[in-house]
Each structure stands twice: as C-alpha cells, then as structure tokens.
Design a protein around this motif. Sequence first.
Motif, mmCIF file in Angstrom:
data_model
loop_
_atom_site.group_PDB
_atom_site.id
_atom_site.type_symbol
_atom_site.label_atom_id
_atom_site.label_comp_id
_atom_site.label_asym_id
_atom_site.label_seq_id
_atom_site.Cartn_x
_atom_site.Cartn_y
_atom_site.Cartn_z
ATOM 1 N N PRO A 1 0.827 -1.206 0.000
ATOM 2 C CA PRO A 1 0.000 0.000 0.000
ATOM 3 C C PRO A 1 0.865 1.260 0.000
ATOM 4 C CG PRO A 1 0.018 -0.984 2.183
ATOM 5 C CD PRO A 1 0.775 -1.924 1.275
ATOM 6 N N LEU A 2 0.294 2.322 -0.547
ATOM 7 C CA LEU A 2 0.911 3.641 -0.494
ATOM 8 C C LEU A 2 -0.077 4.552 0.212
ATOM 9 C CD1 LEU A 2 3.369 5.358 -1.526
ATOM 10 C CD2 LEU A 2 1.875 6.063 -3.411
ATOM 11 N N PHE A 3 0.436 5.382 1.107
ATOM 12 C CA PHE A 3 -0.407 6.270 1.887
ATOM 13 C C PHE A 3 -0.155 7.717 1.494
ATOM 14 C CE2 PHE A 3 -0.036 2.383 4.272
ATOM 15 C CZ PHE A 3 -1.327 2.159 4.728
ATOM 16 N N THR A 4 -1.141 8.560 1.773
ATOM 17 C CA THR A 4 -0.997 9.976 1.449
ATOM 18 C C THR A 4 0.291 10.523 2.055
ATOM 19 O OG1 THR A 4 -2.412 10.518 3.346
ATOM 20 C CG2 THR A 4 -3.455 10.479 1.164
ATOM 21 N N ASP A 5 0.908 11.404 1.298
ATOM 22 C CA ASP A 5 2.133 12.115 1.668
ATOM 23 C C ASP A 5 3.382 11.248 1.706
ATOM 24 O OD1 ASP A 5 0.794 14.602 1.850
ATOM 25 O OD2 ASP A 5 0.083 14.051 3.853
ATOM 26 N N GLU A 6 3.283 9.959 1.390
ATOM 27 C CA GLU A 6 4.493 9.147 1.254
ATOM 28 C C GLU A 6 5.121 9.440 -0.111
ATOM 29 O OE1 GLU A 6 4.460 5.069 3.690
ATOM 30 O OE2 GLU A 6 3.088 5.053 1.994
ATOM 31 N N VAL A 7 6.436 9.454 -0.152
ATOM 32 C CA VAL A 7 7.144 9.700 -1.406
ATOM 33 C C VAL A 7 7.136 8.433 -2.249
ATOM 34 C CG1 VAL A 7 9.391 10.253 -2.432
ATOM 35 C CG2 VAL A 7 8.587 11.508 -0.420
ATOM 36 N N LEU A 8 6.791 8.598 -3.519
ATOM 37 C CA LEU A 8 6.827 7.505 -4.480
ATOM 38 C C LEU A 8 7.939 7.809 -5.478
ATOM 39 C CD1 LEU A 8 5.434 4.885 -5.484
ATOM 40 C CD2 LEU A 8 4.055 6.341 -6.986
ATOM 41 N N LYS A 9 8.929 6.935 -5.519
ATOM 42 C CA LYS A 9 10.028 7.058 -6.482
ATOM 43 C C LYS A 9 9.661 6.208 -7.697
ATOM 44 C CE LYS A 9 13.942 6.145 -4.508
ATOM 45 N NZ LYS A 9 15.053 5.738 -3.641
ATOM 46 N N ILE A 10 9.695 6.819 -8.879
ATOM 47 C CA ILE A 10 9.215 6.136 -10.077
ATOM 48 C C ILE A 10 10.350 5.957 -11.083
ATOM 49 C CG2 ILE A 10 7.487 6.115 -11.903
ATOM 50 C CD1 ILE A 10 6.042 8.363 -10.250
ATOM 51 N N LYS A 11 10.447 4.737 -11.599
ATOM 52 C CA LYS A 11 11.371 4.454 -12.697
ATOM 53 C C LYS A 11 10.530 4.071 -13.907
ATOM 54 C CE LYS A 11 13.797 0.573 -12.938
ATOM 55 N NZ LYS A 11 14.851 -0.444 -12.750
ATOM 56 N N PHE A 12 10.789 4.748 -15.024
ATOM 57 C CA PHE A 12 10.134 4.465 -16.299
ATOM 58 C C PHE A 12 11.180 3.847 -17.215
ATOM 59 C CE2 PHE A 12 8.227 8.351 -14.570
ATOM 60 C CZ PHE A 12 6.900 7.988 -14.486
ATOM 61 N N THR A 13 10.870 2.693 -17.784
ATOM 62 C CA THR A 13 11.811 2.008 -18.671
ATOM 63 C C THR A 13 11.138 1.748 -20.011
ATOM 64 O OG1 THR A 13 12.777 0.896 -16.746
ATOM 65 C CG2 THR A 13 13.311 -0.006 -18.921
ATOM 66 N N ILE A 14 11.831 2.095 -21.089
ATOM 67 C CA ILE A 14 11.309 1.773 -22.422
ATOM 68 C C ILE A 14 11.550 0.285 -22.649
ATOM 69 C CG2 ILE A 14 11.546 2.144 -24.910
ATOM 70 C CD1 ILE A 14 12.259 5.037 -24.294
ATOM 71 N N SER A 15 10.453 -0.466 -22.808
ATOM 72 C CA SER A 15 10.564 -1.922 -22.947
ATOM 73 C C SER A 15 10.369 -2.394 -24.386
ATOM 74 C CB SER A 15 9.571 -2.622 -22.022
ATOM 75 O OG SER A 15 8.253 -2.209 -22.295
ATOM 76 N N ALA A 16 9.843 -1.526 -25.247
ATOM 77 C CA ALA A 16 9.678 -1.874 -26.668
ATOM 78 C C ALA A 16 9.518 -0.588 -27.457
ATOM 79 C CB ALA A 16 8.473 -2.789 -26.874
ATOM 80 N N LYS A 17 9.826 -0.683 -28.737
ATOM 81 C CA LYS A 17 9.700 0.466 -29.641
ATOM 82 C C LYS A 17 9.333 -0.083 -31.003
ATOM 83 C CE LYS A 17 12.497 4.137 -31.668
ATOM 84 N NZ LYS A 17 13.815 4.769 -31.718
ATOM 85 N N GLU A 18 8.303 0.514 -31.634
ATOM 86 C CA GLU A 18 7.845 0.026 -32.936
ATOM 87 C C GLU A 18 7.503 1.192 -33.845
ATOM 88 O OE1 GLU A 18 4.421 -2.482 -32.404
ATOM 89 O OE2 GLU A 18 5.473 -3.845 -31.058
ATOM 90 N N GLY B 1 12.791 1.653 -0.547
ATOM 91 C CA GLY B 1 13.051 0.700 -1.623
ATOM 92 C C GLY B 1 11.985 -0.360 -1.808
ATOM 93 N N GLU B 2 10.977 -0.392 -0.924
ATOM 94 C CA GLU B 2 9.888 -1.361 -1.075
ATOM 95 C C GLU B 2 9.109 -1.055 -2.345
ATOM 96 O OE1 GLU B 2 7.743 -3.179 2.696
ATOM 97 O OE2 GLU B 2 7.688 -0.983 2.704
ATOM 98 N N ILE B 3 8.900 -2.077 -3.171
ATOM 99 C CA ILE B 3 8.150 -1.883 -4.408
ATOM 100 C C ILE B 3 6.660 -1.805 -4.094
ATOM 101 C CG2 ILE B 3 7.546 -2.851 -6.659
ATOM 102 C CD1 ILE B 3 10.320 -4.158 -6.712
ATOM 103 N N VAL B 4 6.035 -0.737 -4.561
ATOM 104 C CA VAL B 4 4.604 -0.516 -4.383
ATOM 105 C C VAL B 4 3.838 -1.056 -5.584
ATOM 106 C CG1 VAL B 4 2.800 1.254 -4.180
ATOM 107 C CG2 VAL B 4 4.958 1.517 -2.938
ATOM 108 N N VAL B 5 4.292 -0.708 -6.795
ATOM 109 C CA VAL B 5 3.560 -1.059 -8.006
ATOM 110 C C VAL B 5 4.520 -1.320 -9.161
ATOM 111 C CG1 VAL B 5 3.243 1.373 -8.638
ATOM 112 C CG2 VAL B 5 1.690 -0.326 -9.566
ATOM 113 N N LEU B 6 4.143 -2.303 -9.980
ATOM 114 C CA LEU B 6 4.825 -2.589 -11.239
ATOM 115 C C LEU B 6 3.763 -2.602 -12.326
ATOM 116 C CD1 LEU B 6 6.954 -5.662 -10.095
ATOM 117 C CD2 LEU B 6 7.810 -3.360 -10.517
ATOM 118 N N ALA B 7 4.036 -1.945 -13.431
ATOM 119 C CA ALA B 7 3.107 -1.946 -14.569
ATOM 120 C C ALA B 7 3.935 -2.095 -15.837
ATOM 121 C CB ALA B 7 2.281 -0.667 -14.609
ATOM 122 N N LYS B 8 3.591 -3.090 -16.639
ATOM 123 C CA LYS B 8 4.370 -3.386 -17.841
ATOM 124 C C LYS B 8 3.583 -3.067 -19.103
ATOM 125 C CE LYS B 8 7.030 -7.161 -15.791
ATOM 126 N NZ LYS B 8 7.416 -8.564 -15.952
#
Length: 149
Positions: free
Chosen positions: A94-111, A131-138
């Motif tokens: 879970p993520l709670f209000t006012d907690e910092v979310l560090k986001i990494k965006f990776t290019i996984s494909a290009k067409e 460093g706890e992972i909150v969410v992964l989206a592919k």
Amino acid sequence: MKKFSEFKVGDEFFSTCSISEKELEEYLKFSRIKNAFLEDKQNTKQKIISGRAIISRMEGEFTRLSQIYGNHIIFVGSDGDSEWENRNTRFLKPLFTDEVLKIKFTISAKEDIDNEFGKIAINYEGTKQDGEIVVLAKKNWYRIKKSIT
C-alpha cells in the motif's frame, strides 16, 4: 525533449512524487470511484491511496518528464505480460498519502507504425523511500509523432 528516433529500448527515466489527502479526495471525487474501504473516514493521519490514483499520477509524471514533454504523445493501451497471465499491473504494497513515491520508467519496446508515428512501451516501477516496491506496470503503450514541426 527526446525525439522518437532517440529513444532506445532499455532507456530509463526517473521521477518522484507524493499524493496529498486533498489530491486523493479530488481524484476520488472526479473519478467517481466507489469503494467502501477508501471512503472509510477513520481517524488516521494518512489515508491509503487507490491503485488507480497511483497509476494516474505515474502516467502524469511520465508525460511531464523533460525527455517526454513537448512530444505529440498519447496513451493507447496496455498489453498484458505472459508471465502475469496477461495482466499488466501489480500492486505489491500500500501507499499512503504524503508518502514519497520514487518512479522508474523504462522503455521496454519500440515500434514503427508508419512514416509519421511510432509506438513506445513503458514499464513503470514505483517504490517507497525505503526501496519497497509498491507497483509494477508493464507494456503501457504510447503513440508518438516521429517529428514535430
């Protein structure tokens, strides 16, 4: 701003954000999400943030990156991942209000689509400060204009 031709599979971009209680309330009001758990007005200092609100903020942060902003780009959908039974997003903590979310965006494909447009797929990874992972989206696909005139 990077052009479509400059993006490479494996490129990574980073951002940080947080969602205040006021922002969460505005999002829930706008989106009309009805969830008894999220509407619980318990007397806690921080409120849990809905998964859709997290993804929405991550999407917004992606479009604001200096490498992305200025491109003619639009979200066109998500492909499932075969390792996840064709789902594309996993909420792990879970993520709670006012907690910092560090986001990494990776290019996984290009067409290439045609002479005018291409597509890039972006994987999102959101972690807490510790460093706890909150969410992964592919495989979040964006159509992007190849050149801006």
